[in-house]
Scaffold this active site. Sequence first.
Site, PDB file in Angstrom:
ATOM      1  CG  HIS A 121      -7.902  13.322  -9.751  1.00 40.32           C
ATOM      2  ND1 HIS A 121      -7.375  12.792 -10.911  1.00 40.32           N
ATOM      3  CD2 HIS A 121      -6.846  13.519  -8.915  1.00 40.32           C
ATOM      4  CE1 HIS A 121      -6.060  12.664 -10.782  1.00 40.32           C
ATOM      5  NE2 HIS A 121      -5.706  13.105  -9.578  1.00 40.32           N
ATOM      6  CG  ASP A 198     -11.959   9.292  -8.048  1.00 41.52           C
ATOM      7  OD1 ASP A 198     -11.295   8.465  -7.393  1.00 41.52           O
ATOM      8  OD2 ASP A 198     -11.502  10.392  -8.417  1.00 41.52           O
ATOM      9  CD  GLN A 201      -7.464  11.539  -1.964  1.00 42.44           C
ATOM     10  OE1 GLN A 201      -7.229  11.359  -0.773  1.00 42.44           O
ATOM     11  NE2 GLN A 201      -6.497  11.729  -2.844  1.00 42.44           N
ATOM     12  CE  LYS A 224      -4.539   8.782  -4.879  1.00 44.53           C
ATOM     13  NZ  LYS A 224      -3.570   9.883  -4.768  1.00 44.53           N
ATOM     14  CB  CYS A 362      -4.922  15.933 -11.014  1.00 43.01           C
ATOM     15  SG  CYS A 362      -3.215  15.412 -11.259  1.00 43.01           S
TER      16      CYS A 362
END
Length: 408
Positions: A121, A198, A201, A224, A362
């Site tokens: 991302h 990251d 997700q 999220k 993104c």
Amino acid sequence: MNAKELRQYFPILHQEVNGHSLVYLDNGATSQKPIQVIEAMEKYYKEYNSNVHRGVHTLGSKATDGYEGAREKVRAFINAREAAEIVFTRGTTTAINTVAYGYARATLKPGDEIVTTIAEHHANFIPWQQAAKVTGATFKFIPLTEEGTVTLDAVRETITPQTKIVAIRHISNVLGDTVPVKEIAKIAHENGAILVVDGAQGAPHMRIDVQELDCDFYTFSSHKMCGPTGIGVLYGKRELLEKTEPVEFGGEMIDYVDLYDSTWKEVPWKFEGGTPIIAGAIGLGAAIDFLQEIGMDEIERHEKKLIAYALEQMLEMEGITIYGPKQDRSSLITFNLAQVHPHDLATVLDSHGIAIRAGHHCAQPLMRWLNVSATARASFYVYNTEEEVDVFLAGLKKTKEYFGNVFS
């Protein structure tokens, strides 16, 4: 509690869009919020709205307890060693930028290496790109397989003793693959590098244990994972947070101010300048309570079942290209329909009440690697059902028929 039973807690799901029952499959962008989260934030504003830490009155004490209580919930959620390793930020993007500015720019020099992949991302790509430009470090990329996944052999071939930072996603927001974070952390540490993950997700969809993963920094966003927008988390090992400089100054992060110099509070408060995101933290804490009651292992199991169910049928549909691995995916399916622009596809599905994502997600370097300008993405969460997958698949077939007639 199954998905159908859980849906009672999500007011937004019980509506019609364009004359059809809403089928919300854009959870990779943001999840919906249960009534428990909404009510927890409302209660703060109605009953004990106050600033935190410095006030000695009753409302201030209650607000501080709520805010710091949320920090402890996050600590337990990801199994950090101590609450001091949990920093509240505006989201994953701010968390990664904090490390890139406060740690990377302060420690890197020419000849050092930052290693990542082209499948990241932008939030886990541009901060490192810019840190490399400013410090003179080399920006390197781990090669991907044909499906876009990361192999440990490729990691070993890319990371060297000159590598100082490895930055990688836990789960791709495009490809849906899960990266072997624990094994990559071991390789990074053997070469003297740190690992920044990251987890935007990852944290919403699986059980996270940062001590087991042995990552050095882990980042994720509240919105999220059933929580409010505007707040996220930076986890960092204490010794690394202490080496990281704050990037915002003033208010809550101050210890002592002189005319020509100042000192900061200890971690984590030195990173939380100004009035912190109090209601957001309380909402995130309520979201964690909600997810923990369901069980993260159960959430992962449910989502993988939905993905397998949808994938099996999509792979049999003529004209659909699916990006990323065809098995063992997490939470999302990214695809294109032949001769149909993803935005057109999303528009037609929306006319049937089905919400998906369309665009470059993104991830422009990855789009170029895939040789596409954009893709469509259906992303699932704990409240989605097999019946909704059926509606989505029927919508795809109707879209194929519609554009087939247009192009015939």
